[in-house]
Design a protein around this motif. Structure first.
Motif, PDB file in Angstrom:
ATOM      1  N   HIS A 504     -17.081  -1.854  13.435  1.00 36.43           N
ATOM      2  CA  HIS A 504     -16.274  -1.234  14.482  1.00 36.43           C
ATOM      3  C   HIS A 504     -15.511  -2.316  15.242  1.00 36.43           C
ATOM      4  O   HIS A 504     -16.051  -3.383  15.513  1.00 36.43           O
ATOM      5  CB  HIS A 504     -17.175  -0.459  15.450  1.00 36.43           C
ATOM      6  N   ARG A 505     -14.255  -2.037  15.610  1.00 35.86           N
ATOM      7  CA  ARG A 505     -13.411  -3.044  16.237  1.00 35.86           C
ATOM      8  C   ARG A 505     -14.058  -3.639  17.496  1.00 35.86           C
ATOM      9  O   ARG A 505     -14.029  -4.843  17.711  1.00 35.86           O
ATOM     10  CB  ARG A 505     -12.037  -2.456  16.584  1.00 35.86           C
ATOM     11  N   ASP A 506     -14.708  -2.800  18.293  1.00 36.85           N
ATOM     12  CA  ASP A 506     -15.313  -3.281  19.536  1.00 36.85           C
ATOM     13  C   ASP A 506     -16.415  -4.302  19.301  1.00 36.85           C
ATOM     14  O   ASP A 506     -16.796  -5.035  20.195  1.00 36.85           O
ATOM     15  CB  ASP A 506     -15.941  -2.116  20.316  1.00 36.85           C
ATOM     16  N   LYS A 507     -16.965  -4.286  18.095  1.00 39.11           N
ATOM     17  CA  LYS A 507     -18.092  -5.161  17.829  1.00 39.11           C
ATOM     18  C   LYS A 507     -17.705  -6.366  16.993  1.00 39.11           C
ATOM     19  O   LYS A 507     -18.536  -7.233  16.726  1.00 39.11           O
ATOM     20  CB  LYS A 507     -19.168  -4.390  17.063  1.00 39.11           C
ATOM     21  N   ALA A 508     -16.456  -6.397  16.559  1.00 43.24           N
ATOM     22  CA  ALA A 508     -16.039  -7.407  15.588  1.00 43.24           C
ATOM     23  C   ALA A 508     -16.249  -8.835  16.106  1.00 43.24           C
ATOM     24  O   ALA A 508     -16.782  -9.691  15.407  1.00 43.24           O
ATOM     25  CB  ALA A 508     -14.587  -7.188  15.192  1.00 43.24           C
ATOM     26  N   TYR A 509     -15.886  -9.086  17.374  1.00 41.20           N
ATOM     27  CA  TYR A 509     -15.964 -10.457  17.894  1.00 41.20           C
ATOM     28  C   TYR A 509     -17.411 -10.914  17.981  1.00 41.20           C
ATOM     29  O   TYR A 509     -17.754 -12.014  17.566  1.00 41.20           O
ATOM     30  CB  TYR A 509     -15.258 -10.556  19.246  1.00 41.20           C
ATOM     31  N   ARG A 510     -18.225 -10.046  18.554  1.00 44.87           N
ATOM     32  CA  ARG A 510     -19.627 -10.433  18.709  1.00 44.87           C
ATOM     33  C   ARG A 510     -20.298 -10.672  17.358  1.00 44.87           C
ATOM     34  O   ARG A 510     -20.990 -11.652  17.149  1.00 44.87           O
ATOM     35  CB  ARG A 510     -20.372  -9.355  19.497  1.00 44.87           C
ATOM     36  N   ARG A 511     -20.039  -9.742  16.447  1.00 45.83           N
ATOM     37  CA  ARG A 511     -20.651  -9.862  15.124  1.00 45.83           C
ATOM     38  C   ARG A 511     -20.158 -11.121  14.403  1.00 45.83           C
ATOM     39  O   ARG A 511     -20.926 -11.809  13.739  1.00 45.83           O
ATOM     40  CB  ARG A 511     -20.350  -8.628  14.268  1.00 45.83           C
ATOM     41  N   ALA A 512     -18.877 -11.407  14.541  1.00 47.14           N
ATOM     42  CA  ALA A 512     -18.303 -12.565  13.874  1.00 47.14           C
ATOM     43  C   ALA A 512     -18.972 -13.848  14.367  1.00 47.14           C
ATOM     44  O   ALA A 512     -19.384 -14.710  13.584  1.00 47.14           O
ATOM     45  CB  ALA A 512     -16.801 -12.623  14.115  1.00 47.14           C
ATOM     46  N   ARG A 513     -19.113 -13.943  15.681  1.00 41.53           N
ATOM     47  CA  ARG A 513     -19.736 -15.118  16.300  1.00 41.53           C
ATOM     48  C   ARG A 513     -21.183 -15.287  15.818  1.00 41.53           C
ATOM     49  O   ARG A 513     -21.607 -16.321  15.339  1.00 41.53           O
ATOM     50  CB  ARG A 513     -19.681 -14.944  17.834  1.00 41.53           C
ATOM     51  N   GLN A 514     -21.939 -14.182  15.917  1.00 37.80           N
ATOM     52  CA  GLN A 514     -23.345 -14.244  15.518  1.00 37.80           C
ATOM     53  C   GLN A 514     -23.480 -14.616  14.046  1.00 37.80           C
ATOM     54  O   GLN A 514     -24.360 -15.387  13.662  1.00 37.80           O
ATOM     55  CB  GLN A 514     -24.012 -12.879  15.732  1.00 37.80           C
ATOM     56  N   LEU A 515     -22.595 -14.078  13.262  1.00 38.50           N
ATOM     57  CA  LEU A 515     -22.702 -14.286  11.826  1.00 38.50           C
ATOM     58  C   LEU A 515     -22.436 -15.735  11.432  1.00 38.50           C
ATOM     59  O   LEU A 515     -23.185 -16.318  10.650  1.00 38.50           O
ATOM     60  CB  LEU A 515     -21.722 -13.354  11.123  1.00 38.50           C
ATOM     61  N   VAL A 516     -21.387 -16.325  11.993  1.00 38.48           N
ATOM     62  CA  VAL A 516     -21.119 -17.714  11.602  1.00 38.48           C
ATOM     63  C   VAL A 516     -22.236 -18.630  12.111  1.00 38.48           C
ATOM     64  O   VAL A 516     -22.621 -19.586  11.438  1.00 38.48           O
ATOM     65  CB  VAL A 516     -19.732 -18.232  12.053  1.00 38.48           C
ATOM     66  N   GLU A 517     -22.786 -18.308  13.282  1.00 38.21           N
ATOM     67  CA  GLU A 517     -23.897 -19.132  13.786  1.00 38.21           C
ATOM     68  C   GLU A 517     -25.114 -19.030  12.871  1.00 38.21           C
ATOM     69  O   GLU A 517     -25.765 -20.015  12.556  1.00 38.21           O
ATOM     70  CB  GLU A 517     -24.273 -18.701  15.215  1.00 38.21           C
ATOM     71  N   LYS A 518     -25.381 -17.810  12.453  1.00 33.54           N
ATOM     72  CA  LYS A 518     -26.530 -17.574  11.566  1.00 33.54           C
ATOM     73  C   LYS A 518     -26.304 -18.270  10.218  1.00 33.54           C
ATOM     74  O   LYS A 518     -27.211 -18.898   9.665  1.00 33.54           O
ATOM     75  CB  LYS A 518     -26.696 -16.069  11.384  1.00 33.54           C
ATOM     76  N   LEU A 519     -25.096 -18.165   9.702  1.00 33.37           N
ATOM     77  CA  LEU A 519     -24.802 -18.799   8.414  1.00 33.37           C
ATOM     78  C   LEU A 519     -24.957 -20.313   8.519  1.00 33.37           C
ATOM     79  O   LEU A 519     -25.436 -20.965   7.602  1.00 33.37           O
ATOM     80  CB  LEU A 519     -23.392 -18.437   7.942  1.00 33.37           C
ATOM     81  N   LYS A 520     -24.570 -20.838   9.654  1.00 32.54           N
ATOM     82  CA  LYS A 520     -24.717 -22.278   9.868  1.00 32.54           C
ATOM     83  C   LYS A 520     -26.191 -22.674   9.745  1.00 32.54           C
ATOM     84  O   LYS A 520     -26.525 -23.719   9.212  1.00 32.54           O
ATOM     85  CB  LYS A 520     -24.180 -22.644  11.255  1.00 32.54           C
ATOM     86  N   GLU A 521     -27.062 -21.793  10.220  1.00 32.13           N
ATOM     87  CA  GLU A 521     -28.498 -22.087  10.127  1.00 32.13           C
ATOM     88  C   GLU A 521     -29.028 -22.018   8.693  1.00 32.13           C
ATOM     89  O   GLU A 521     -29.885 -22.801   8.315  1.00 32.13           O
ATOM     90  CB  GLU A 521     -29.295 -21.045  10.930  1.00 32.13           C
ATOM     91  N   VAL A 522     -28.566 -21.028   7.943  1.00 27.79           N
ATOM     92  CA  VAL A 522     -29.207 -20.809   6.646  1.00 27.79           C
ATOM     93  C   VAL A 522     -28.555 -21.527   5.468  1.00 27.79           C
ATOM     94  O   VAL A 522     -29.179 -21.688   4.428  1.00 27.79           O
ATOM     95  CB  VAL A 522     -29.348 -19.297   6.293  1.00 27.79           C
ATOM     96  N   ILE A 523     -27.316 -21.960   5.629  1.00 23.34           N
ATOM     97  CA  ILE A 523     -26.694 -22.689   4.519  1.00 23.34           C
ATOM     98  C   ILE A 523     -27.180 -24.137   4.581  1.00 23.34           C
ATOM     99  O   ILE A 523     -27.041 -24.806   5.600  1.00 23.34           O
ATOM    100  CB  ILE A 523     -25.150 -22.628   4.593  1.00 23.34           C
ATOM    101  N   PRO A 524     -27.810 -24.613   3.506  1.00 23.04           N
ATOM    102  CA  PRO A 524     -28.325 -25.988   3.549  1.00 23.04           C
ATOM    103  C   PRO A 524     -27.174 -26.983   3.688  1.00 23.04           C
ATOM    104  O   PRO A 524     -26.058 -26.727   3.217  1.00 23.04           O
ATOM    105  CB  PRO A 524     -29.022 -26.150   2.194  1.00 23.04           C
ATOM    106  N   ARG A 525     -27.464 -28.086   4.354  1.00 24.67           N
ATOM    107  CA  ARG A 525     -26.411 -29.104   4.497  1.00 24.67           C
ATOM    108  C   ARG A 525     -26.075 -29.677   3.132  1.00 24.67           C
ATOM    109  O   ARG A 525     -26.919 -29.835   2.270  1.00 24.67           O
ATOM    110  CB  ARG A 525     -26.882 -30.189   5.455  1.00 24.67           C
ATOM    111  N   GLN A 526     -24.802 -29.958   2.967  1.00 25.43           N
ATOM    112  CA  GLN A 526     -24.325 -30.481   1.683  1.00 25.43           C
ATOM    113  C   GLN A 526     -23.937 -31.938   1.891  1.00 25.43           C
ATOM    114  O   GLN A 526     -24.058 -32.473   2.980  1.00 25.43           O
ATOM    115  CB  GLN A 526     -23.102 -29.684   1.221  1.00 25.43           C
TER     116      GLN A 526
END
Ligand code: GDP
Ligand code: MG
Length: 599
Positions: A504-526
């Motif tokens: 939903h458009r109203d949630k896009a910003y929050r979800r986007a922020r949370q998602l990239v932060e979470k991905l940063k945690e789970v993607i192993p450093r290269q």
């Protein structure tokens, strides 16, 4: 057996209220199984069912009971799955019965699925016997549950029986009530065959086997049968019933419940809810209410490193002959290569399929975050159902509107958690429809809510917000237009289709922020820097960087903290199991599921 000595019934209950345990006790009491033979929860046969303690496939068991009136009765007990994903199977099983035992845990009281299943039984016009279980427990409060049964369900409290399935208390009284209160089946043994399929499974020796309730006529080996929905015909090779072992009989007559085998290769030919009739003398009307199982949730399934697409295809094909409810078709993802888009009844069903593919069919897989089926209306008037967010056109100008499936969620909770649950539902775009107190301590809430918000860890949240005490159930109510956008994830500037989703458009910003932060945690450093971004279309709205790995990460541990080093190595090993190379970046399975976990 004469019709008047037959009783067909189900046990319905909320999860964990003791259905399977009660079924065991009935089998034991009637002598169908001796105590020595009785493995606990005899009816939950699949290994995975035993482990999780849930019933996935219902089964029908035949037993004989010599009642106090001196007659011997033939009882058919149909076990039903309790989870919302399988609610259609519950309805079909109930359609095969004249009565239902409504089991309520004396320490928990009525919960969401108690109510949902009660209404399903009412819809089928069944005689309902309320039974309060677990009275052996110190925390049991049967009087409170009796009041609930009267106030919430409108059943007379004095009709409720008290039992302990575990200790075997009240079992004979229950069997007497089954014989006295539930009417025998009616049916015409001379009319053309009419039988309802309420379950099916695949048997190595018999092929696809149907569990049926015969309404009219009879089925015998050698007979030619026809399936109403497809018109396909087969010759019956064997009929019988579970006693609880699979036992052959000469025939299944009107009013009886049992299994039918007919050298059917594919379980998808015998759909739950369909009608079987005599090919030479067919009925004109089927048993009403048939609808093919419709998957509500879709996800991509891809082979992990070390497994091929072919191996996955073989495993899926083999699996699918066992499970008529899944749908699959090949799909190709730029990020993950060749795999399948698979449709499930719900999240639990998805987890089960995933686990069984790996455990029983020997492939290791990567599953993408699940999504619901969206309906897109285009400006040219056409309509398309979208099972994968990547199917949305690049050019949004052609889209008139996007619709998503809505469900009516019913929640039952102790009073003190009402506030928590209301805010959760609001957060999930819920529209309150009902709020009432069932008794002093218990509230019932109803919300209309997008299904996408329910499959997104709603279960875990509701349980943690209520210390496990609240329960919920939901049913599909239709499609609605919402202001939805597609969120795309970019890794080092490349869009990763498998991580994209609709929100939903109203949630896009929050979800986007949370998602990239979470991905940063789970993607192993290269060995190099990785950029993780989220955008609506090509407009980036959130961005994170994963710094490169320094070569001396492990070296640092030498001589120092040994456990930490061990942990690091173990973690690496675990992560390796399910890595997917994406460009130069390796993504662990967890990355594909982060979409689900954010809140
Ligand atoms: P189902 O999900 O409704 O099939 O429930 P199960 O039969 O699997 O039972 C759930 C749990 O409750 C198990 O741990 C059972 O041992 C326990 N249980 C079932 N009936 C009784 C009972 O009468 N008394 C007690 N104390 N525990 C019970
Ligand atoms: Mg069970």
């Amino acid at each position: 057996m004469e019709l008047r000595n037959i009783r067909n019934f189900s046990i319905i209950a909320h999860v964990d209220h003791g259905k399977s345990t009660l079924a065991d006790r009935l089998l034991e009491f009637t002598g169908a199984v001796s105590r020595r033979e009785l493995k606990e929860q005899m009816l939950d046969t699949l290994e995975i069912e035993r482990e999780r303690g849930i019933t996935i496939k219902m089964q029908a068991v035949k037993m004989f009971y010599k009642a106090k009136d001196g007659n011997t009765y033939q009882l058919h007990l149909i076990d039903t799955p309790g989870h919302v994903d399988f609610s259609y199977e519950v309805s079909r099983a109930l359609a095969a019965c004249e009565g239902a035992i409504l089991l309520v845990d004396a320490t928990q009281g009525i919960e969401a699925q108690t109510v949902a299943n009660f209404w399903k039984a009412v819809e089928q016009d069944l005689v309902i016997i309320p039974v309060i279980n677990k009275i052996d427990l110190p925390a049991a409060d049967p009087d409170r549950v009796k009041r609930q049964i009267e106030d919430i369900l409108g059943l007379p409290a004095e009709e409720a029986l008290l039992v302990s399935a575990k200790e075997g208390i009240g079992i004979e009284e229950l069997l007497e009530a089954i014989v006295e209160r539930i009417p025998p089946p009616s049916g015409d043994p001379d009319a053309p065959l009419k039988a309802l399929i309420f379950d099916s499974y695949y048997d190595q020796y018999r092929g696809a086997v149907a569990f049926v309730r015969v309404f009219d006529g009879e089925i015998r080996p050698g007979m030619k049968i026809r399936l109403f929905s497809t018109g396909k015909e087969f010759e019956v090779t064997e009929v019988g019933a579970q006693t609880p072992r699979m036992t052959k009989f000469e025939k299944l007559g009107a009013g009886e419940v049992g299994y039918v085998a007919a050298s059917i290769k594919d379980v998808r030919d015998i759909r739950v809810g369909d009608t079987i009739t005599d090919a030479r003398r067919p009925v004109s009307e089927p048993v009403p209410g048939f609808r093919p199982a419709k998957p509500m949730v879709f996800a991509g399934i891809y082979p992990s490193e070390g497994y091929t697409y072919e191996e996955l295809r073989e495993a899926l094909e083999k699996y699918a002959i066992n499970d008529a409810a899944i749908q699959y078709e090949p799909e190709t993802s730029p990020a993950l290569g060749m795999g399948f888009r698979v449709g499930f009844l719900g999240l639990l069903h998805m987890e089960i399929v995933q686990e069984r593919l790996e455990r029983e069919y020997g492939v290791s897989i990567v599953t993408t975050a699940p999504n619901v089926v969206y309906r897109v209306r285009f400006k040219d008037g056409s309509v398309k159902e979208i099972k994968n967010p990547s199917e949305l056109p690049e050019n949004w100008g052609v889209i008139q509107a996007i619709e998503e499936p809505f469900v009516l969620v019913t929640i039952i909770t102790p009073r003190e958690y009402v506030g928590n649950i209301m805010s959760l539902c609001q957060e999930r775009r819920g529209i309150q429809k009902k709020f009432l107190y069932l008794d002093q301590n218990t509230a019932l809430l109803e919300y209309e809510m997008p299904l996408s918000e329910v499959i997104l860890d709603f279960h875990d949240r509701i349980k943690s917000l209520s210390r496990g005490y609240a329960s919920y159930d939901y049913e599909f109510i239709g499609y609605r237009e919402e202001d939805l956008v597609k969120l795309t994830i970019f890794i080092n500037n490349e869009p990763v289709d498998a991580l994209s989703f609709i929100v939903h458009r109203d949630k896009a910003y929050r979800r986007a922020r949370q998602l990239v932060e979470k991905l940063k945690e789970v993607i192993p450093r290269q060995l190099f820097e990785v950029k993780v971004q989220a955008g609506i279309g090509s407009r980036i709205i959130a961005s994170e960087r994963i710094p490169p790995l320094r070569a001396n990460v492990l070296a640092k541990c030498y001589g120092g903290d040994v456990t930490r080093k061990k942990k690091l190595l173990e973690k690496q090993k675990e992560g390796k199991k399910r890595l997917k190379q994406f460009g130069k970046v390796e993504l662990p399975q967890e990355a594909f599921l982060t979409v689900l976990k954010v809140d």
